[in-house]
Design a protein around this motif. Structure first.
Motif, PDB file in Angstrom:
ATOM      1  N   ASN A 182      21.046  24.583  26.348  1.00  8.56           N
ATOM      2  CA  ASN A 182      22.362  24.092  25.978  1.00  8.56           C
ATOM      3  C   ASN A 182      22.756  23.018  26.989  1.00  8.56           C
ATOM      4  N   GLU A 183      22.091  21.878  26.890  1.00 11.67           N
ATOM      5  CA  GLU A 183      22.223  20.807  27.874  1.00 11.67           C
ATOM      6  C   GLU A 183      23.665  20.333  27.986  1.00 11.67           C
ATOM      7  N   ILE A 184      24.061  19.986  29.196  1.00 11.27           N
ATOM      8  CA  ILE A 184      25.417  19.475  29.403  1.00 11.27           C
ATOM      9  C   ILE A 184      25.466  17.992  29.026  1.00 11.27           C
ATOM     10  N   PHE A 191      15.140  11.990  23.920  1.00 13.15           N
ATOM     11  CA  PHE A 191      14.802  12.216  25.322  1.00 13.15           C
ATOM     12  C   PHE A 191      15.336  13.565  25.804  1.00 13.15           C
ATOM     13  N   ARG A 192      16.571  13.857  25.483  1.00 13.76           N
ATOM     14  CA  ARG A 192      17.152  15.125  25.915  1.00 13.76           C
ATOM     15  C   ARG A 192      17.765  15.817  24.704  1.00 13.76           C
ATOM     16  N   CYS A 193      17.077  16.838  24.211  1.00 11.27           N
ATOM     17  CA  CYS A 193      17.551  17.546  23.024  1.00 11.27           C
ATOM     18  C   CYS A 193      17.984  18.947  23.446  1.00 11.27           C
ATOM     19  N   GLU A 195      17.194  21.476  21.321  1.00 11.56           N
ATOM     20  CA  GLU A 195      16.016  22.209  20.849  1.00 11.56           C
ATOM     21  C   GLU A 195      14.857  21.241  20.966  1.00 11.56           C
ATOM     22  N   PHE A 196      13.832  21.613  21.691  1.00 14.57           N
ATOM     23  CA  PHE A 196      12.720  20.686  21.904  1.00 14.57           C
ATOM     24  C   PHE A 196      11.429  21.479  22.043  1.00 14.57           C
ATOM     25  N   GLU A 197      10.336  20.736  22.185  1.00 17.01           N
ATOM     26  CA  GLU A 197       9.044  21.421  22.300  1.00 17.01           C
ATOM     27  C   GLU A 197       8.395  21.076  23.633  1.00 17.01           C
ATOM     28  N   GLN A 198       7.783  22.069  24.224  1.00 18.65           N
ATOM     29  CA  GLN A 198       7.084  21.845  25.489  1.00 18.65           C
ATOM     30  C   GLN A 198       5.594  22.075  25.318  1.00 18.65           C
ATOM     31  N   MET A 199       4.829  21.437  26.203  1.00 18.95           N
ATOM     32  CA  MET A 199       3.386  21.687  26.292  1.00 18.95           C
ATOM     33  C   MET A 199       3.180  22.045  27.765  1.00 18.95           C
ATOM     34  N   GLU A 265      12.007  11.254  33.794  1.00 20.84           N
ATOM     35  CA  GLU A 265      10.901  12.230  33.783  1.00 20.84           C
ATOM     36  C   GLU A 265      10.269  12.377  32.402  1.00 20.84           C
ATOM     37  N   LEU A 266       8.934  12.287  32.418  1.00 20.84           N
ATOM     38  CA  LEU A 266       8.145  12.539  31.215  1.00 20.84           C
ATOM     39  C   LEU A 266       7.519  13.922  31.329  1.00 20.84           C
ATOM     40  N   GLU A 267       7.037  14.230  32.510  1.00 18.73           N
ATOM     41  CA  GLU A 267       6.370  15.516  32.758  1.00 18.73           C
ATOM     42  C   GLU A 267       6.621  15.904  34.210  1.00 18.73           C
ATOM     43  N   GLY A 268       6.770  17.205  34.441  1.00 16.22           N
ATOM     44  CA  GLY A 268       6.943  17.683  35.815  1.00 16.22           C
ATOM     45  C   GLY A 268       5.729  18.506  36.219  1.00 16.22           C
ATOM     46  N   ILE A 269       5.247  18.304  37.447  1.00 20.75           N
ATOM     47  CA  ILE A 269       4.113  19.094  37.920  1.00 20.75           C
ATOM     48  C   ILE A 269       4.544  19.805  39.202  1.00 20.75           C
ATOM     49  N   PRO A 306       1.744  22.052  35.259  1.00 25.50           N
ATOM     50  CA  PRO A 306       2.070  20.777  34.616  1.00 25.50           C
ATOM     51  C   PRO A 306       2.851  21.057  33.326  1.00 25.50           C
ATOM     52  N   SER A 307       4.088  20.583  33.290  1.00 25.33           N
ATOM     53  CA  SER A 307       4.970  20.908  32.175  1.00 25.33           C
ATOM     54  C   SER A 307       5.438  19.630  31.479  1.00 25.33           C
ATOM     55  N   ALA A 308       4.978  19.453  30.248  1.00 28.03           N
ATOM     56  CA  ALA A 308       5.281  18.209  29.519  1.00 28.03           C
ATOM     57  C   ALA A 308       6.150  18.499  28.313  1.00 28.03           C
ATOM     58  N   GLY A 309       6.854  17.497  27.853  1.00 27.96           N
ATOM     59  CA  GLY A 309       7.675  17.642  26.651  1.00 27.96           C
ATOM     60  C   GLY A 309       7.024  16.901  25.492  1.00 27.96           C
ATOM     61  N   VAL A 310       6.962  17.557  24.349  1.00 25.42           N
ATOM     62  CA  VAL A 310       6.378  16.896  23.165  1.00 25.42           C
ATOM     63  C   VAL A 310       7.273  15.739  22.734  1.00 25.42           C
ATOM     64  N   ASP A 311       8.581  16.002  22.709  1.00 24.12           N
ATOM     65  CA  ASP A 311       9.509  14.992  22.205  1.00 24.12           C
ATOM     66  C   ASP A 311       9.562  13.771  23.138  1.00 24.12           C
ATOM     67  N   ARG A 312       9.563  14.051  24.443  1.00 25.34           N
ATOM     68  CA  ARG A 312       9.572  12.917  25.392  1.00 25.34           C
ATOM     69  C   ARG A 312       8.270  12.143  25.337  1.00 25.34           C
ATOM     70  N   SER A 313       7.155  12.840  25.134  1.00 23.38           N
ATOM     71  CA  SER A 313       5.878  12.132  24.990  1.00 23.38           C
ATOM     72  C   SER A 313       5.925  11.269  23.732  1.00 23.38           C
TER      73      SER A 313
HETATM   74  P1  ATP Z   1      15.448  16.884  33.123  1.00 24.04           P
HETATM   75  O1  ATP Z   1      15.658  16.788  34.621  1.00 24.04           O
HETATM   76  O2  ATP Z   1      15.171  15.570  32.486  1.00 24.04           O
HETATM   77  O3  ATP Z   1      16.505  17.686  32.438  1.00 24.04           O
HETATM   78  P2  ATP Z   1      13.854  19.100  33.704  1.00 24.04           P
HETATM   79  O4  ATP Z   1      13.399  18.793  35.087  1.00 24.04           O
HETATM   80  O5  ATP Z   1      14.960  20.054  33.496  1.00 24.04           O
HETATM   81  O6  ATP Z   1      14.140  17.732  32.917  1.00 24.04           O
HETATM   82  P3  ATP Z   1      11.607  20.726  33.175  1.00 24.04           P
HETATM   83  O7  ATP Z   1      12.365  21.983  33.284  1.00 24.04           O
HETATM   84  O8  ATP Z   1      10.710  20.310  34.292  1.00 24.04           O
HETATM   85  O9  ATP Z   1      12.613  19.527  32.851  1.00 24.04           O
HETATM   86  O10 ATP Z   1      10.820  20.727  31.794  1.00 24.04           O
HETATM   87  C1  ATP Z   1       9.527  20.197  31.639  1.00 24.04           C
HETATM   88  C2  ATP Z   1       9.483  19.111  30.578  1.00 24.04           C
HETATM   89  O11 ATP Z   1      10.098  19.549  29.379  1.00 24.04           O
HETATM   90  C3  ATP Z   1      10.218  17.850  30.974  1.00 24.04           C
HETATM   91  O12 ATP Z   1       9.401  17.004  31.757  1.00 24.04           O
HETATM   92  C4  ATP Z   1      10.515  17.236  29.629  1.00 24.04           C
HETATM   93  O13 ATP Z   1       9.390  16.504  29.150  1.00 24.04           O
HETATM   94  C5  ATP Z   1      10.722  18.437  28.746  1.00 24.04           C
HETATM   95  N1  ATP Z   1      12.156  18.702  28.590  1.00 24.04           N
HETATM   96  C6  ATP Z   1      12.949  19.404  29.417  1.00 24.04           C
HETATM   97  N2  ATP Z   1      14.200  19.443  28.953  1.00 24.04           N
HETATM   98  C7  ATP Z   1      14.211  18.727  27.802  1.00 24.04           C
HETATM   99  C8  ATP Z   1      15.207  18.398  26.847  1.00 24.04           C
HETATM  100  N3  ATP Z   1      16.458  18.842  26.964  1.00 24.04           N
HETATM  101  N4  ATP Z   1      14.848  17.650  25.783  1.00 24.04           N
HETATM  102  C9  ATP Z   1      13.578  17.205  25.631  1.00 24.04           C
HETATM  103  N5  ATP Z   1      12.602  17.490  26.496  1.00 24.04           N
HETATM  104  C10 ATP Z   1      12.894  18.242  27.570  1.00 24.04           C
END
Ligand code: ATP
Length: 456
Positions: A182-184, A191-193, A195-199, A265-269, A306-313
């Motif tokens: 529930n993003e603020i 980019f920031r949803c 509901e999103f998908e992670q890999m 951020e695209l992916e966090g490691i 390594p945590s990536a987002g499908v939608d951001r990719s």
């Molecule tokens: P941000 O700082 O941009 O909110 P985050 O550091 O909270 O991201 P992580 O918790 O590291 O993100 O999540 C790993 C990955 O999941 C992110 O690199 C991004 O690709 C994806 N992700 C995270 N939150 C979202 C979101 N709200 N919408 C789309 N993708 C997301």
């Protein structure tokens, strides 16, 4: 997020292309949409699927030290106590509109963000996790959460996977799935949803080897984006400062991409150390250690994530593929997708709708679609049809003309080089296969010949 990126494709153009061509629509659009939720249309779902497949192939299928998992979205609520999500997000929070760091408003001194000085949102007393109820009664005992990350499903299955997969350290698990926050601060398209998908990968290593594996995964994951077409200059690594580090992390790097609105951020490691296995052991009462056959000792592995987002990719691949040029004196919008990612691999285009041409074209189409996603298009001029395919990133068009009826040859036209070659229908599939696998040179099978050297 930092300053807007000059010279990058305008986000409004991408949003419009996505909507016009059926990549992405606002969620429940007929009701006015739902904030930060998006629906992937016929082409979007193909691109998304291809991104996930390319990731799965690279991190699971082609490796001996990785296995897959698909854990459920709803998990036992104790999971979120152990992970720190319940406690960490239950305070009044403000978020920096610029760098997105969140702060406890009751602990802040001054008005700006302590990290970058940016403007802060109003305080919100809520948990980032979506809460719901399991079973028919809405009471505290039945509260569950939609997972805010897929990672925890892999930690809690550590023992199950070790016992059943017979993997030895170092090894990892990979999972693709939906996550909900529930993003603020939302916005910037997908980019920031909410509901999103992670890999996500959780890679378990001997504690003393953590640094080596951390570096390894940073390189591996960066290369994955480059191999799939993202230009190196649009990627950068950014190390998290001590203040920024999540409570579980010993060290963390972001792979940032130069999005239309700037680097983000695209992916966090992260090197998560032994935090997760220790926490889940203590909260569940189950030992989550690993018996090391070599040293005859029980150890708690460290985790590199390594945590990536499908939608951001998706957004990054789309931005990087976007191009505008001039072809035959007219402007062309083109998506230079890597062939592995292109939603449609080949389009079959009969030069006219004449019966005999159409029946040959349909035969070719039926054969090719057994291997790939293929479009059939016989509407309007051939030039317009090429433009339509360019705009959705189709790497190859196969044109069937009257000569094809005589010589059983067709023309392959390349999206990027605009070159055209003529190949026998009997060799078409093999030629396309080679080209889709990245064969640069024209494959001229026996009997094939350059059809026309000038560009379209
Ligand atoms: P941000 O700082 O941009 O909110 P985050 O550091 O909270 O991201 P992580 O918790 O590291 O993100 O999540 C790993 C990955 O999941 C992110 O690199 C991004 O690709 C994806 N992700 C995270 N939150 C979202 C979101 N709200 N919408 C789309 N993708 C997301």
């Amino acid at each position: 997020m930092t300053e807007p990126a000059p010279g990058r494709v305008d986000m409004a153009k991408l949003v419009s292309l996505c909507q016009r061509r059926g990549f992405i629509f606002p969620s429940s659009e007929i009701y006015g949409g739902l904030s930060s939720c998006w629906d992937y249309g016929p082409l979007g779902v193909e691109l998304k699927q291809n991104i996930k497949q390319a990731w799965w192939r690279a991190v699971v299928r082609e490796r001996d030290d990785m296995v897959g998992l698909d854990a459920s979205i709803l998990m036992h609520p104790r999971t979120w106590e152990a992970s720190g999500h319940l406690k960490g997000f239950a305070d009044p929070l403000v978020e920096c509109k610029s760098c997105h760091l969140r702060w406890r408003s009751d602990e802040l001194k001054g008005n700006g963000c302590p990290s970058c000085g940016g403007e802060l949102t109003e305080p919100h007393l809520f948990n980032l996790m979506f809460k719901t109820f399991i079973g028919p009664i809405e009471e505290q005992a039945s509260v569950v959460y939609l997972r805010p990350e897929t990672a925890q499903g892999m930690f809690v299955n550590f023992e199950n996977v070790v016992n059943t997969s017979r993997k030895r350290l170092p090894f990892g698990m990979a999972q693709i799935g939906k996550a909900f926050r529930n993003e603020i601060t939302t916005g910037n398209f997908i980019f920031r949803c909410r509901e999103f998908e992670q890999m996500e990968i959780e890679f378990f290593v001997r504690p003393e080897t953590d640094k080596r594996w951390f570096d390894y995964w940073i390189e591996e994951r960066t290369n994955w984006y480059v191999k799939l077409g993202i230009k190196k200059e649009n990627l950068r690594l950014r190390q998290h400062s001590q203040e920024e580090l999540a409570h579980y992390a010993k060290e963390c790097y972001d792979i940032d991409y130069l999005f239309p609105m700037g680097w983000a951020e695209l992916e966090g490691i992260a090197n998560r150390g032994d935090f997760d296995l220790v926490q889940h052991s203590s909260f569940s009462g189950k030992s989550l250690s690993y018996y090391d056959e070599e040293t005859k000792e029980h150890i708690t592995p460290y985790i590199i994530e390594p945590s990536a987002g499908v939608d951001r990719s998706f957004l990054a691949f789309l931005c990087d593929a976007y191009g505008e040029d001039v072809v035959e004196g007219g402007p062309r919008v083109v998506l230079h997708f890597h062939p592995d990612l292109a939603p449609i691999k080949v389009a079959v285009l009969p030069l006219s709708r004449r019966e005999n041409l159409v029946s040959l074209a349909k035969e070719v189409y039926a054969d090719l679609r057994r291997n790939w996603m293929v479009n059939y298009d016989d509407a309007q001029s051939i030039g317009r049809r090429y433009r339509r395919q360019d705009e959705i990133g189709t790497p190859f068009c196969v044109t069937i003309d009257f000569q094809s009826l005589e010589d059983k040859q067709v023309t392959i036209r390349e999206r990027d080089s605009l070159n055209q070659i003529r190949v026998p229908i009997s060799e078409l599939k093999a030629t396309l296969q080679a080209k889709l696998e990245g064969e640069d040179l024209f494959v001229l099978p026996p009997g094939g010949q350059i059809w026309k050297e000038e560009k379209t």
